[in-house]
Design a protein around this motif. Structure first.
Motif, short mmCIF file in Angstrom:
data_model
loop_
_atom_site.label_atom_id
_atom_site.label_comp_id
_atom_site.label_asym_id
_atom_site.label_seq_id
_atom_site.Cartn_x
_atom_site.Cartn_y
_atom_site.Cartn_z
N THR A 111 0.86 -1.18 0.00
CA THR A 111 0.00 0.00 0.00
C THR A 111 0.90 1.24 0.00
O THR A 111 1.99 1.22 0.56
CB THR A 111 -0.88 0.01 1.27
N THR A 112 0.42 2.30 -0.59
CA THR A 112 1.15 3.56 -0.54
C THR A 112 0.78 4.30 0.73
O THR A 112 -0.41 4.48 1.02
CB THR A 112 0.81 4.45 -1.76
N ARG A 113 1.77 4.71 1.49
CA ARG A 113 1.57 5.45 2.73
C ARG A 113 2.37 6.75 2.68
O ARG A 113 3.44 6.81 2.07
CB ARG A 113 2.03 4.65 3.95
N ALA A 114 1.87 7.75 3.35
CA ALA A 114 2.58 9.01 3.51
C ALA A 114 3.16 9.05 4.92
O ALA A 114 2.47 8.74 5.89
CB ALA A 114 1.65 10.19 3.29
N GLU A 156 12.94 3.57 11.15
CA GLU A 156 11.75 3.34 11.97
C GLU A 156 10.60 2.69 11.20
O GLU A 156 9.72 2.08 11.79
CB GLU A 156 11.26 4.65 12.58
N ASN A 157 10.63 2.81 9.88
CA ASN A 157 9.56 2.23 9.07
C ASN A 157 10.03 1.06 8.21
O ASN A 157 9.30 0.58 7.34
CB ASN A 157 8.94 3.32 8.18
N ASP A 184 11.55 1.23 -1.80
CA ASP A 184 10.18 1.37 -1.30
C ASP A 184 9.66 2.79 -1.45
O ASP A 184 8.45 3.02 -1.40
CB ASP A 184 10.10 1.00 0.19
N VAL A 185 10.55 3.75 -1.60
CA VAL A 185 10.17 5.17 -1.59
C VAL A 185 9.71 5.60 -2.97
O VAL A 185 10.43 5.45 -3.96
CB VAL A 185 11.33 6.05 -1.09
N HIS A 245 6.40 9.46 0.49
CA HIS A 245 5.42 8.50 0.03
C HIS A 245 6.16 7.19 -0.23
O HIS A 245 7.18 7.20 -0.94
CB HIS A 245 4.74 8.98 -1.24
N ALA A 246 5.67 6.11 0.37
CA ALA A 246 6.38 4.84 0.26
C ALA A 246 5.39 3.68 0.14
O ALA A 246 4.25 3.77 0.62
CB ALA A 246 7.27 4.63 1.48
N GLU A 247 5.85 2.63 -0.48
CA GLU A 247 5.08 1.39 -0.53
C GLU A 247 5.49 0.54 0.66
O GLU A 247 6.67 0.33 0.91
CB GLU A 247 5.38 0.64 -1.82
#
Length: 120
Positions: free
Chosen positions: A2-5, A34-35, A41-42, A93-95
């Motif tokens: 999923t794409t997350r901000a 931390e993520n 992924d970015v 924004h990353a997957e």
């Protein structure tokens, strides 16, 4: 995936290019760590700086970290009277497979005051 901000911010002590790069690298590295992210992924990163930061673009520091293939953009924050000075902010924004409530937003140094609810 999923794409997350992911949000983050850090303050700098003085507007000098190397110091800006050092603090930007600190912020980007903390968000990646931390993520559990890699540069693959970015999707993109938007950096903003308060109007008192003019020594360089924070994106230049990210490129030095291996973000050369990642779309990066820099912009200036609104000059709101009384706002915290010398702040670099970012939205990455990353997957990721992480649920939205497991994303770690990172606020470092004086920027902790911006979002005490999110700062670690």
């Amino acid at each position: 995936m999923t794409t997350r901000a992911i949000r983050g911010a850090i303050t700098i002590d003085r507007d000098e290019r190397e110091h800006l790069h050092e603090r930007t690298r600190e912020l980007v590295a903390a968000i990646m760590r931390e993520n559990d992210l890699t540069t693959d992924d970015v999707i993109s990163v938007i950096f903003t700086c308060t109007p008192d930061i003019v020594s360089d673009f924070p994106a230049a520091a990210a490129r030095e970290m291996g973000f050369g293939a990642v779309p990066l953009m820099c912009a200036q924050e609104m000059p709101v009277p009384g706002a915290l000075p010398l702040v670099v902010r970012l939205m990455m924004h990353a997957e990721t497979d992480r649920a939205r409530d497991r994303i770690v937003h990172v606020y470092l140094r004086g920027a902790v005051a911006l979002r005490r609810d999110l700062a670690q």
